[in-house]
Design a protein around this motif. Sequence first.
Motif, PDB file in Angstrom:
ATOM      1  N   SER A 190      28.233  -3.993 -15.751  1.00  0.00           N
ATOM      2  CA  SER A 190      29.637  -3.858 -15.358  1.00  0.00           C
ATOM      3  C   SER A 190      30.313  -2.738 -16.137  1.00  0.00           C
ATOM      4  CB  SER A 190      30.359  -5.186 -15.604  1.00  0.00           C
ATOM      5  OG  SER A 190      31.712  -5.084 -15.277  1.00  0.00           O
ATOM      6  N   ARG A 191      29.975  -2.639 -17.410  1.00  0.00           N
ATOM      7  CA  ARG A 191      30.568  -1.577 -18.232  1.00  0.00           C
ATOM      8  C   ARG A 191      30.146  -0.196 -17.746  1.00  0.00           C
ATOM      9  NH1 ARG A 191      33.372   1.367 -20.096  1.00  0.00           N
ATOM     10  NH2 ARG A 191      33.925   1.859 -22.265  1.00  0.00           N
ATOM     11  N   LEU A 192      28.895  -0.071 -17.298  1.00  0.00           N
ATOM     12  CA  LEU A 192      28.431   1.214 -16.770  1.00  0.00           C
ATOM     13  C   LEU A 192      29.180   1.588 -15.492  1.00  0.00           C
ATOM     14  CD1 LEU A 192      24.538   1.136 -17.248  1.00  0.00           C
ATOM     15  CD2 LEU A 192      26.272   2.163 -18.722  1.00  0.00           C
ATOM     16  N   CYS A 193      29.424   0.576 -14.641  1.00  0.00           N
ATOM     17  CA  CYS A 193      30.181   0.850 -13.415  1.00  0.00           C
ATOM     18  C   CYS A 193      31.600   1.308 -13.740  1.00  0.00           C
ATOM     19  CB  CYS A 193      30.207  -0.397 -12.531  1.00  0.00           C
ATOM     20  SG  CYS A 193      28.612  -0.803 -11.811  1.00  0.00           S
ATOM     21  N   GLN A 194      32.228   0.649 -14.715  1.00  0.00           N
ATOM     22  CA  GLN A 194      33.576   1.068 -15.135  1.00  0.00           C
ATOM     23  C   GLN A 194      33.547   2.483 -15.697  1.00  0.00           C
ATOM     24  OE1 GLN A 194      34.815  -1.921 -17.952  1.00  0.00           O
ATOM     25  NE2 GLN A 194      34.672  -3.587 -16.451  1.00  0.00           N
ATOM     26  N   LEU A 195      32.505   2.768 -16.467  1.00  0.00           N
ATOM     27  CA  LEU A 195      32.365   4.108 -17.037  1.00  0.00           C
ATOM     28  C   LEU A 195      32.217   5.142 -15.940  1.00  0.00           C
ATOM     29  CD1 LEU A 195      31.816   5.971 -19.532  1.00  0.00           C
ATOM     30  CD2 LEU A 195      29.390   5.433 -19.227  1.00  0.00           C
ATOM     31  N   ALA A 196      31.361   4.850 -14.961  1.00  0.00           N
ATOM     32  CA  ALA A 196      31.142   5.793 -13.868  1.00  0.00           C
ATOM     33  C   ALA A 196      32.412   6.011 -13.064  1.00  0.00           C
ATOM     34  CB  ALA A 196      30.021   5.268 -12.967  1.00  0.00           C
ATOM     35  N   ALA A 197      33.154   4.928 -12.838  1.00  0.00           N
ATOM     36  CA  ALA A 197      34.385   5.046 -12.062  1.00  0.00           C
ATOM     37  C   ALA A 197      35.465   5.829 -12.806  1.00  0.00           C
ATOM     38  CB  ALA A 197      34.897   3.652 -11.711  1.00  0.00           C
ATOM     39  N   SER A 198      35.551   5.626 -14.109  1.00  0.00           N
ATOM     40  CA  SER A 198      36.620   6.271 -14.889  1.00  0.00           C
ATOM     41  C   SER A 198      36.303   7.706 -15.258  1.00  0.00           C
ATOM     42  CB  SER A 198      36.892   5.467 -16.167  1.00  0.00           C
ATOM     43  OG  SER A 198      35.743   5.486 -17.005  1.00  0.00           O
ATOM     44  N   ARG A 199      35.053   8.091 -15.252  1.00  0.00           N
ATOM     45  CA  ARG A 199      34.670   9.422 -15.713  1.00  0.00           C
ATOM     46  C   ARG A 199      34.274  10.353 -14.583  1.00  0.00           C
ATOM     47  NH1 ARG A 199      36.295  11.155 -20.702  1.00  0.00           N
ATOM     48  NH2 ARG A 199      36.689   9.245 -21.899  1.00  0.00           N
ATOM     49  N   GLY A 200      34.413   9.891 -13.359  1.00  0.00           N
ATOM     50  CA  GLY A 200      34.194  10.775 -12.213  1.00  0.00           C
ATOM     51  C   GLY A 200      32.786  11.297 -12.083  1.00  0.00           C
ATOM     52  N   VAL A 201      31.797  10.428 -12.302  1.00  0.00           N
ATOM     53  CA  VAL A 201      30.408  10.856 -12.114  1.00  0.00           C
ATOM     54  C   VAL A 201      30.166  11.095 -10.634  1.00  0.00           C
ATOM     55  CG1 VAL A 201      29.656   9.545 -14.129  1.00  0.00           C
ATOM     56  CG2 VAL A 201      29.542   8.492 -11.858  1.00  0.00           C
ATOM     57  N   PRO A 202      29.135  11.853 -10.271  1.00  0.00           N
ATOM     58  CA  PRO A 202      28.852  12.088  -8.846  1.00  0.00           C
ATOM     59  C   PRO A 202      28.702  10.785  -8.075  1.00  0.00           C
ATOM     60  CG  PRO A 202      27.511  13.529 -10.221  1.00  0.00           C
ATOM     61  CD  PRO A 202      28.203  12.578 -11.155  1.00  0.00           C
ATOM     62  N   ASP A 203      29.114  10.809  -6.801  1.00  0.00           N
ATOM     63  CA  ASP A 203      29.047   9.604  -5.966  1.00  0.00           C
ATOM     64  C   ASP A 203      27.639   9.025  -5.897  1.00  0.00           C
ATOM     65  OD1 ASP A 203      31.712   9.700  -5.450  1.00  0.00           O
ATOM     66  OD2 ASP A 203      31.518  10.671  -3.493  1.00  0.00           O
ATOM     67  N   VAL A 204      26.633   9.910  -5.870  1.00  0.00           N
ATOM     68  CA  VAL A 204      25.266   9.423  -5.765  1.00  0.00           C
ATOM     69  C   VAL A 204      24.895   8.576  -6.972  1.00  0.00           C
ATOM     70  CG1 VAL A 204      24.261  11.507  -6.836  1.00  0.00           C
ATOM     71  CG2 VAL A 204      22.862  10.084  -5.317  1.00  0.00           C
ATOM     72  N   VAL A 205      25.413   8.919  -8.147  1.00  0.00           N
ATOM     73  CA  VAL A 205      25.141   8.133  -9.350  1.00  0.00           C
ATOM     74  C   VAL A 205      25.775   6.762  -9.219  1.00  0.00           C
ATOM     75  CG1 VAL A 205      25.523   7.975 -11.837  1.00  0.00           C
ATOM     76  CG2 VAL A 205      24.906  10.164 -10.799  1.00  0.00           C
ATOM     77  N   MET A 206      27.019   6.721  -8.743  1.00  0.00           N
ATOM     78  CA  MET A 206      27.727   5.461  -8.581  1.00  0.00           C
ATOM     79  C   MET A 206      27.021   4.559  -7.578  1.00  0.00           C
ATOM     80  SD  MET A 206      30.294   3.857  -9.789  1.00  0.00           S
ATOM     81  CE  MET A 206      31.422   2.487  -9.447  1.00  0.00           C
ATOM     82  N   GLN A 207      26.606   5.156  -6.468  1.00  0.00           N
ATOM     83  CA  GLN A 207      25.942   4.373  -5.439  1.00  0.00           C
ATOM     84  C   GLN A 207      24.600   3.823  -5.927  1.00  0.00           C
ATOM     85  OE1 GLN A 207      27.274   3.375  -2.580  1.00  0.00           O
ATOM     86  NE2 GLN A 207      29.134   4.393  -3.310  1.00  0.00           N
ATOM     87  N   ARG A 208      23.855   4.640  -6.653  1.00  0.00           N
ATOM     88  CA  ARG A 208      22.569   4.175  -7.184  1.00  0.00           C
ATOM     89  C   ARG A 208      22.777   3.068  -8.202  1.00  0.00           C
ATOM     90  NH1 ARG A 208      18.714   9.581  -7.999  1.00  0.00           N
ATOM     91  NH2 ARG A 208      18.484  10.021  -5.777  1.00  0.00           N
ATOM     92  N   LEU A 209      23.802   3.203  -9.012  1.00  0.00           N
ATOM     93  CA  LEU A 209      24.081   2.195 -10.023  1.00  0.00           C
ATOM     94  C   LEU A 209      24.445   0.874  -9.361  1.00  0.00           C
ATOM     95  CD1 LEU A 209      24.244   1.877 -13.083  1.00  0.00           C
ATOM     96  CD2 LEU A 209      26.660   2.496 -12.952  1.00  0.00           C
ATOM     97  N   LYS A 210      25.267   0.947  -8.318  1.00  0.00           N
ATOM     98  CA  LYS A 210      25.615  -0.277  -7.591  1.00  0.00           C
ATOM     99  C   LYS A 210      24.385  -0.910  -6.957  1.00  0.00           C
ATOM    100  CE  LYS A 210      30.395   0.934  -6.325  1.00  0.00           C
ATOM    101  NZ  LYS A 210      31.298   1.218  -5.188  1.00  0.00           N
ATOM    102  N   HIS A 211      23.532  -0.049  -6.375  1.00  0.00           N
ATOM    103  CA  HIS A 211      22.354  -0.578  -5.683  1.00  0.00           C
ATOM    104  C   HIS A 211      21.428  -1.306  -6.645  1.00  0.00           C
ATOM    105  CE1 HIS A 211      18.976  -0.901  -2.967  1.00  0.00           C
ATOM    106  NE2 HIS A 211      18.207  -0.265  -3.840  1.00  0.00           N
ATOM    107  N   LEU A 212      21.275  -0.789  -7.845  1.00  0.00           N
ATOM    108  CA  LEU A 212      20.378  -1.414  -8.821  1.00  0.00           C
ATOM    109  C   LEU A 212      20.764  -2.855  -9.069  1.00  0.00           C
ATOM    110  CD1 LEU A 212      19.860   1.330 -11.553  1.00  0.00           C
ATOM    111  CD2 LEU A 212      18.293   0.625  -9.765  1.00  0.00           C
ATOM    112  N   GLN A 213      22.058  -3.116  -9.184  1.00  0.00           N
ATOM    113  CA  GLN A 213      22.504  -4.472  -9.478  1.00  0.00           C
ATOM    114  C   GLN A 213      22.651  -5.304  -8.217  1.00  0.00           C
ATOM    115  OE1 GLN A 213      25.109  -4.718 -13.178  1.00  0.00           O
ATOM    116  NE2 GLN A 213      25.818  -2.849 -12.207  1.00  0.00           N
ATOM    117  N   ASP A 214      23.017  -4.677  -7.111  1.00  0.00           N
ATOM    118  CA  ASP A 214      23.179  -5.423  -5.860  1.00  0.00           C
ATOM    119  C   ASP A 214      21.866  -6.081  -5.440  1.00  0.00           C
ATOM    120  OD1 ASP A 214      25.784  -4.776  -5.688  1.00  0.00           O
ATOM    121  OD2 ASP A 214      25.579  -3.274  -4.109  1.00  0.00           O
TER     122      ASP A 214
END
Length: 897
Positions: free
Chosen positions: A789-813
Amino acid sequence: MIISQTRFQPPSAGNEHVRRRGLLALLQRSGLRRLTTIVAPAGYGKTSLAAQWYEMFKSQNAQAVWIPLDPEDGDQSRFLLALLESLQKLLPDERKGSDANSMPVASLLSVLVTRLRRIREPIVLFLDDYHFAQNDATESLMAKLLAASDLGHVKFVLISRSPPRFPTSALRLNSELKQIGVADLSFSDMEAQEFFGSRAKKLTSEQISELNQRTEGWAVALQMVRVLVNDNMDSSAILSSFDGSNAEMGRYLSEQVFSSLPEDIQHFLTESAALPAVSRPLIGAVSGQGNAVALFNRLGDYALPIAVLDGQGTWIRYHPVFNSYLKEEAERLGIDTREILRKAAHWFESGGDCDAAVRHALLAADATLAAQIIERAGGWRRVYAKTRGGTALFQTLIAKAADINLADFPLTTLGLSVINAKAGQLDAANHYLALAERAAATMGEKLAQDLRVVRVLLSLYTDRWATTADLSALEADLSQDSGMEPIHRALALNMLSYNFLIRTDLERALHYGQLSIRSFRDAGADFGAMHLYTHIGQAAFFSGDSASAADAYRSLTTEAQANIGKGCDLDAISHVLQSELLSMNGDRQAAAAVLAWALPHLERHDTWFDLLAAGIMAQQRILRLNGEIMAAHAAIDSARSAAKRRGFDRLIRLIDGERAALLLASGDIDEAVRYAEASGFGAESVNSESANDFSVNLRGNVPALLWTRIYLAQGETARAREVFDRLITRQSQKLHVPRRIELGFLDIRLLLAEGDEATAAARLSEMMLSLPVADYRAILLIEGPEFGSRLCQLAASRGVPDVVMQRLKHLQDVVVGPSAQGSDLLSEQTAATGGLTDRERSVIRLLSAGLSNKEIGRKLDLSNNTVKFHLRNIYAKLNVTTRTAAVTMARDSGILF
């Protein structure tokens, strides 16, 4: 292989055999079942009964096929070919597949199933002498055929001396199993009367009944008596000679049968009695009679208890009771049966049948000859020969090793060393290796090469490291000796592949592994080749190529089950390695199912450190992801006992590291520190270069890695960073991919603790874009849902590329499942608890009761620093900064109730 259709004719069930009307009526009444077994020792009329049943089916125009089996049909391919050939009369339009010989087992099975499906009407397959072909491999084929729901019209009748070992409970529950045994096959008095018929003119009904009682309905004994009965014999003398002992009666009957034979036939039988089986070429080679082959051909003219082992009558054996008498008669006459067996051993050796040659040498009580035969056949190389390997060859020799001057047979002695190592008898393995080394001192460089490769092989089983000099010598042997025996070359390449694997030199491990597997195949040694899938698969796994690793393990499973049998050692090895892949990918259920049988099997059988390490780490991964902490501790207890029993010190150390990490993960920081200090993972060991070298620690913790986490858990971020950075910089070799992912997430955790979110976000993006994190997602998941969850918050707050966010979500989903909106990555359980662990919820409850840090520590047996650590985590997860706010938030969110 084309088998003559005459093979599939049953023995006559005519007037020479009693009609088993009662049994036949019973079988008729009970109807056809998927499986009928007719099981009894030799001489009980199993085949006679089955032949009569077969004739009954044929007379009713039902489809029935008779399939006699012999020992060669124990090979899966031969077994399937026999079944396929038997169907040719029923499917005349099918090709007579001479190319079937080249088909793999899986293809042959598929062809058989397809042809059976084409037969619409019920069909009965009679498998006579099933015990000859009965082994784990053929049993697994039978189980598959009987389990196929679309083959319900195919009925099997197994005629055997031993019951099937495949599961039959489902068939029994569905009333699809009928069993005929000794009690059913024993002759009744009425059947005995019918059996003697007109040949018993001098025997009254009472005498026949008495004889039947004394023989307990034993068909072969009754048959022998019937041979004796004639007009010139006193019937009362026959009965008065027996005291009711089957053994004595059998001997008497054998004597009477024997004494009526021509002298040359008598001599032939006594001379050949020591042979387990007799054939025309064999008896021609070992007999002192020039006309032995002609005598062999005359045996059919006499009523002798002889079993034909093949369709053409080329190989026969004598009934055990009859054979016992013949051996005693040979001894009485002074016939040197041992010399005959020695000649047979040489005959089999000249034909290339090393196993049979050794078996006959040992029957001759000539262990030295057996060792000579094995030595000439390559000694230790026989372990890896053929498809199933030659382990049984050496296992039969081990019991006779004390009778052999092993110094004369160094290659055979090395084979004994290898076999004992594979069986986990490490002291014995080292003993035989030492004997071979002493012999090598006077036998030149050629034997020295054999010693080198076997010594490196034993280092695998004894968990000793082969030295760099050992490996260099192996490479030199390969480059300098172009005439090296193929299996020797293949094993040398195998050992180089393995040793470069455990040193994380993955490219060289793959290179030598591919060369080795080709060398084993070229030598016709599929058993040796199968082992290479373990090295090739692991090298691919650590290189980040999970797909290739999965392919290698699947190949190992397929070949091991086809060539050796389901549930064999190599089958268990393949499944343990597959569990490592599955658990890393987050598929806990499938991984757990595989490990349930495979890991305990390996703990007891042929295995080495890395395979057990893979299984134990997978097991811990599954249990931790499931939150089964107590089960994880119990599994560690069991694994440590197995490691200690096998003398695997490295495995004990790996397990101890996992225990400390498990204590730390469950919040028992002080206990984790105490255990680390007591088990050799103390804080002082973070400075040891060898203990912290990742290149030789492919799996598990090293001290510096463990203490980075301990210091981080204690809130000592600066010390954690210092240990971590020193750990990374001292590595002299490139890290393998799973380790790079693990250290990458730990580095991000440190950066977040240091407040450097910008760098943490950059590292996260780099990892998600450059490494196959999805294939090793368990590394992230085991860090806990709050970290994800902390990584997702970090990705959302720091504007990482969308592909990183999507991959991060997929790993946990994949594991916890997406929320209704697809943005909340926490499971329902995590949401209900605020992401707090069990220990943190205990702390917040005591906090709400007004207890101080010291009081909480006393209640939970925690140090003051550990309580502070838990409070910091609670504040972060509840997004508060004070004790009061934490209690209020916990009550409002339902954590406290």
